[in-house]
Scaffold this motif. Structure first.
Motif, short mmCIF file in Angstrom:
data_model
loop_
_atom_site.label_atom_id
_atom_site.label_comp_id
_atom_site.label_asym_id
_atom_site.label_seq_id
_atom_site.Cartn_x
_atom_site.Cartn_y
_atom_site.Cartn_z
N ARG A 80 -7.05 0.00 -2.30
CA ARG A 80 -8.12 -0.30 -1.36
C ARG A 80 -7.81 -1.62 -0.67
O ARG A 80 -7.71 -2.66 -1.33
CB ARG A 80 -9.46 -0.40 -2.08
CG ARG A 80 -9.73 0.73 -3.06
CD ARG A 80 -11.13 0.71 -3.62
NE ARG A 80 -11.52 -0.52 -4.27
CZ ARG A 80 -11.24 -0.84 -5.53
NH1 ARG A 80 -10.49 -0.02 -6.27
NH2 ARG A 80 -11.68 -1.95 -6.07
N LYS A 137 0.83 -1.21 0.00
CA LYS A 137 0.00 0.00 0.00
C LYS A 137 0.86 1.26 0.00
O LYS A 137 0.60 2.23 -0.74
CB LYS A 137 -0.93 -0.01 1.21
CG LYS A 137 -1.84 1.20 1.29
CD LYS A 137 -2.71 1.16 2.54
CE LYS A 137 -3.60 2.39 2.62
NZ LYS A 137 -4.43 2.39 3.85
N SER A 161 -4.31 4.85 -5.59
CA SER A 161 -5.22 4.83 -4.44
C SER A 161 -5.66 3.39 -4.16
O SER A 161 -6.77 2.98 -4.54
CB SER A 161 -6.44 5.72 -4.69
OG SER A 161 -6.03 7.05 -4.93
#
Length: 409
Positions: free
Chosen positions: A61, A50, A59
């Motif tokens: 998730r 991440k 971005s």
């Protein structure tokens, strides 16, 4: 050493971009290798992925379970509903001790190791993300892409189902993955149209009876004899009930009964796996097993229960996806006379990538990781497993090329 031959300018640009991040990717893989985490415990691994994706302007998730991630790259102006091209990596390690005492990046976690190459798979898809993020910023990415970092491939039920439950296959039109193959030389990939892995289920068979003295077996249920007969006879009985072309195989891994030489036990267990090469056989096997166990247990007057745990169906590679892999690999790395793609055999191992192919066409390729001068094969799921790290760049270039030029959902 792999020789890189002159190719088109666009390919040279891609290759130079891969080479620019190669050292970082090798360091990332080695960090994962030093810190392996088992299925659904990959919190550090998830955080590292991440962090690097976010640094690239993406971005990600995190999945609801806290391990594993999804990240989409969507070019501006992409029409709603445009199918995504997906690439999947599995991020978990195995409960195996790392036996590479000479490697500076050997596991620091006792009894855990990346002995199946998932650290390589993860790094390949991460590298693909970095190059595609660059292409997105420069306007060179023309189709939407989803990158899947999946937890828990090595456990049942596999983490592919976690990804799917979290919406990871919604909108995906085609999906690819690679798996390290220590039998294939670095610089090559192994391809196969159709089934490339086996279906794999797990089962526990329990027999129960009143127990008794070994002097009077006729007054009770002789569970040791019963469990021994079922262990010996069920594999052949199952094979005779199934189409032999399906390649159904029942193999036991554990048998347990009794604790004293003169006591007939009250409980006995068998534990094993059912593997199958074809979907039809995989679908039929549970019903046939229940029928056979019922009949055979009745002969011995034993009560029975069968815990038949669905594992994974076979990975069935779609022909168009295989053709796209072949074209991309040959164009990126081959010239006339070079062999960079080879036919590979079907394995009896299971792979939960199969669940994704229930939702979209795609293919799993075998990524060569054996050094050309390596004489011994460092097989998967062994403590000395290791790779030629040049395979990371090969995988990144292959996937990036697919996304930019060769594959369409």
């Amino acid at each position: 050493m792999i020789s890189h031959h002159p190719v088109e300018p666009g390919t040279l640009t891609l290759r130079s971009r891969v080479r620019a991040v190669q050292a970082e990717l090798v360091a990332f893989r080695r960090d994962l290798h030093r810190h392996p985490e088992l299925g659904r415990q990959e919190f550090r691994t998830t955080a590292k992925i991440k962090e690097r994706l976010a640094a690239a302007g993406l971005s990600p998730r995190v999945l609801p379970g806290g391990t594993g991630l999804l990240v989409d790259l969507v070019p501006a102006g992409t029409p709603a509903g445009t199918p995504l091209l997906a690439f999947r990596a599995d991020i978990d390690a195995l409960p195996i001790a790392d036996a590479k005492t000479e490697a500076p990046y050997r596991s620091t976690v006792p009894g855990q190791a990346h002995a199946c190459g998932h650290d390589v798979h993860t790094t390949v898809v991460l590298g693909t993300a970095l190059l595609l993020a660059e292409a997105l910023r420069e306007g060179r990415l023309t189709q939407p892409v989803r990158l899947v970092f999946q937890p828990a491939e090595e456990v049942m039920p596999g983490g592919a189902l976690d990804v799917i439950a979290a919406g990871g296959m919604e909108g995906v039109g085609r999906i690819f993955a690679v798996h390290c193959d220590p039998k294939v030389t670095v610089g090559r990939i192994g391809l196969r149209t159709g089934a490339i892995t086996s279906a794999c289920d797990a089962l526990v068979l329990s027999l129960d009876g009143p127990g008794g003295h070994t002097a009077r077996p006729h007054l009770t249920t002789d569970l040791v004899t019963a469990i021994g007969r079922l262990a010996a006879e069920l594999p052949g009985a199952l094979a005779r009930r199934m189409d032999p072309r399906w390649g159904v195989s029942l193999v036991w891994g554990r048998i347990a009964a009794g604790s004293a030489p003169n006591v007939i036990p009250q409980h006995a267990e068998l534990e094993g796996t059912v593997r199958c090469l074809e979907l039809d056989g995989w679908r039929e096997a549970p019903d046939v097993m229940h029928e056979l166990v019922s009949k055979m247990a009745e002969i011995h007057r034993a009560k029975w229960s069968l815990d038949y745990k669905r594992g994974v169906p076979p990975v069935v590679n779609e022909a168009v996806s295989i053709s796209q892999l072949d074209t991309a690999m040959t164009r990126q790395f081959g010239v006339e006379g070079d062999v960079v793609v080879e036919e590979t055999e079907q394995s009896l191992g299971g792979e939960d990538f199969s669940w994704y192919l229930e939702h979209a066409p795609g293919a799993l390729a075998r990524l060569g990781v054996r050094a050309p001068d390596e004489t011994a094969v460092r097989d998967l799921h062994q403590g000395r497993f290791d790779v030629d790290e040049r395979a990371i760049g090969i995988g990144v270039e292959l996937f990036t090329s697919l996304a930019l030029e060769h594959a369409r959902p």
